[in-house]
Structures are given as C-alpha cells and as structure tokens.
Scaffold this active site. Structure first.
Site, short mmCIF file in Angstrom:
data_model
loop_
_atom_site.label_atom_id
_atom_site.label_comp_id
_atom_site.label_asym_id
_atom_site.label_seq_id
_atom_site.Cartn_x
_atom_site.Cartn_y
_atom_site.Cartn_z
N ASP A 168 0.86 -1.17 0.00
CA ASP A 168 0.00 0.00 0.00
C ASP A 168 0.90 1.23 0.00
O ASP A 168 1.76 1.36 0.86
CB ASP A 168 -0.90 0.01 1.24
CG ASP A 168 -1.80 1.23 1.28
OD1 ASP A 168 -2.74 1.29 0.47
OD2 ASP A 168 -1.55 2.13 2.10
N ASP A 177 -3.00 1.40 6.86
CA ASP A 177 -2.26 1.05 5.65
C ASP A 177 -1.90 -0.44 5.61
O ASP A 177 -1.88 -1.07 4.55
CB ASP A 177 -0.99 1.89 5.54
CG ASP A 177 -1.29 3.38 5.46
OD1 ASP A 177 -2.40 3.73 4.99
OD2 ASP A 177 -0.44 4.18 5.87
N GLU A 192 -1.60 -1.55 -5.76
CA GLU A 192 -2.78 -0.95 -6.36
C GLU A 192 -2.45 -0.34 -7.72
O GLU A 192 -1.35 0.10 -7.95
CB GLU A 192 -3.32 0.15 -5.44
CG GLU A 192 -4.03 -0.40 -4.23
CD GLU A 192 -4.50 0.72 -3.34
OE1 GLU A 192 -5.66 0.69 -2.93
OE2 GLU A 192 -3.71 1.62 -3.06
#
Ligand SMILES: [Zn+2]
Length: 238
Positions: A27, A191, A111
């Site tokens: 992340d 996170d 991501e």
C-alpha cells in the site's frame, strides 16, 4: 553514476533468485512511502523530501527574476543542476526499494495507482508523491520480469475500507489512521490493513489458492545498498 552502479549489480544477479515462497501486498501512501502486508513500512526518504522542497523554493525565486538579467541566467543553471539531482535521488530510491521488494517475494501485489490517484488523491498535493509512486511501480514491474516474480496491479476499490480479517466494509475517512472492525474486532494500522487486502485481491487475480507464508525477515531491504545510504528503511510496526 550511482544509478548505473546499482543497475549493473542488479543485472548480474539475473536468474539467480531462488523462490522464497513469500507473497506480498503493498500500500503506498503519503504518511509512509509504502506499507506491506506484513506491516513493514518504508518511509519517504528525508533527503529527497528536503531536495524537493528546496527545488520548489528555487523555482519560485527564478520565476521572480527579470528576463535577461544576470541573476536569471545564474539561477537557471542552479535550477538545472538541482533538477538533475532530485530526479537522480528519486530514481535511486525507486530502484532500490522496488528491487528489494521484488527480490524477496514470489508475488508482489499493489494498487493500480493511476486509478487510485484519481479516487483518493484529488485534494492532496500530488506532484511529489505521484512521481515517486509511478516510478516505483515501473521498477517493480521491470524487476518482476528480470527476476521472474509475478507482479499484479489490483483495482483500488475498497482496499482501505474492507476488513482484511473478515471482509466486512468498515467505512473510514482519510484521517482515520487505524482500522477498527466492529464486526470481528480486528484492529490494525490502516495502511497495513489495506496492504493485506491488496495481497488478497492480487492472489485471487492470479488464481493462487495456496497458503500464505507467514511473516519472515525481510533483511534484504534493510541494507544500505546505495551510496545515498539511509534513504529507505524497513521498520517493524507492532
Ligand atoms: Zn472484521
């Protein structure tokens, strides 16, 4: 020079990597450069942030100078040198961090940042972190190919909101730093929770059904591999 050196040492290790049995989710954020699914964090390197700030100051000073003035000519040269320095530092950080993450894992999930930035980063000062993330991702994908590690970009929807333990949606604003699940009682750094979700989606995406190998040492990432030294550090978070 610095960059070339670290690149050469990388290519020498081509195909040498042994499988680690580890998979990891990443992340990326503003508070930390990245948090992985085991709770390790890499900070934004301070020296780079400092250079970026002074570059911005310099740019403002430059824009105030009179066209054709001696001062402007001089400042333009200083600005060019500074630009080069910052872009070298940023690249060095991206290469180093990406390399160590890829080498220590068989699968790296992260991501899809382009989509993510549009969703989450609308109000925040974009330039600096965006540049670093984009570059980091490119290097992760590059090293993935070099070392035969699966890299997978997952859609960012729900990664920060879902509970990585029970899967329920736990709504939270950007300022809420801790994930507290009212459904299963799971409490985790925001996170870290997101990174676990990202890994989960990544594994689903590539069709893995195998078990996750639980936390191990990620010593690879603590060494100061580059002459820039302490630019990135993995920190245990408990
Ligand atoms: Zn839960």
């Amino acid at each position: 020079m610095v960059i070339i050196a670290s690149f050469v040492s990388t290519t020498k290790e081509l195909n040498k990597r042994e499988t680690t049995g580890k998979t990891i989710g990443l992340d990326v954020g503003l508070n930390h450069f990245l948090t992985d699914s085991e709770g390790n964090q890499v900070e934004n390197p301070r020296h780079l942030r400092k250079s970026e700030k002074s570059l911005k100051r310099l740019q403002r000073r430059f824009s105030k100078t009179k066209k054709g003035s001696k001062n402007r000519v001089k400042l333009r040269q200083v600005l060019a040198r500074k630009h080069l320095k910052v872009s070298r530092q940023r690249k060095d950080f991206a290469v180093k961090t990406a390399r160590c993450v890829v080498q220590s894992n068989d699968l790296v999930a992260y991501e899809d940042l382009k989509v993510r930035n549009m969703i989450r980063n609308r109000h925040l000062s974009k330039s600096i972190s965006d540049a670093a993330w984009t570059q980091f991702r490119q290097w992760v994908e590059y090293f993935g190919k070099v070392f035969g590690v699966v890299t997978v970009a997952v859609p960012p929807h729900g990664t920060s909101q879902n509970c990585s333990n029970c899967g329920e949606v736990v709504k939270k604003s950007l300022s809420t730093r801790t994930h507290v699940c009212p459904h299963c009682g799971h409490i985790q750094d925001r996170d870290w929770n997101a990174a676990r979700n990202i890994l989960e989606i990544g594994l689903r995406t590539v069709g893995h059904t195998g078990t996750l190998i639980a936390s191990g040492d990620i010593d690879l990432c603590t060494g100061g591999e580059t002459p820039l030294g302490k630019s990135s550090r993995f920190k245990e978070e408990t």
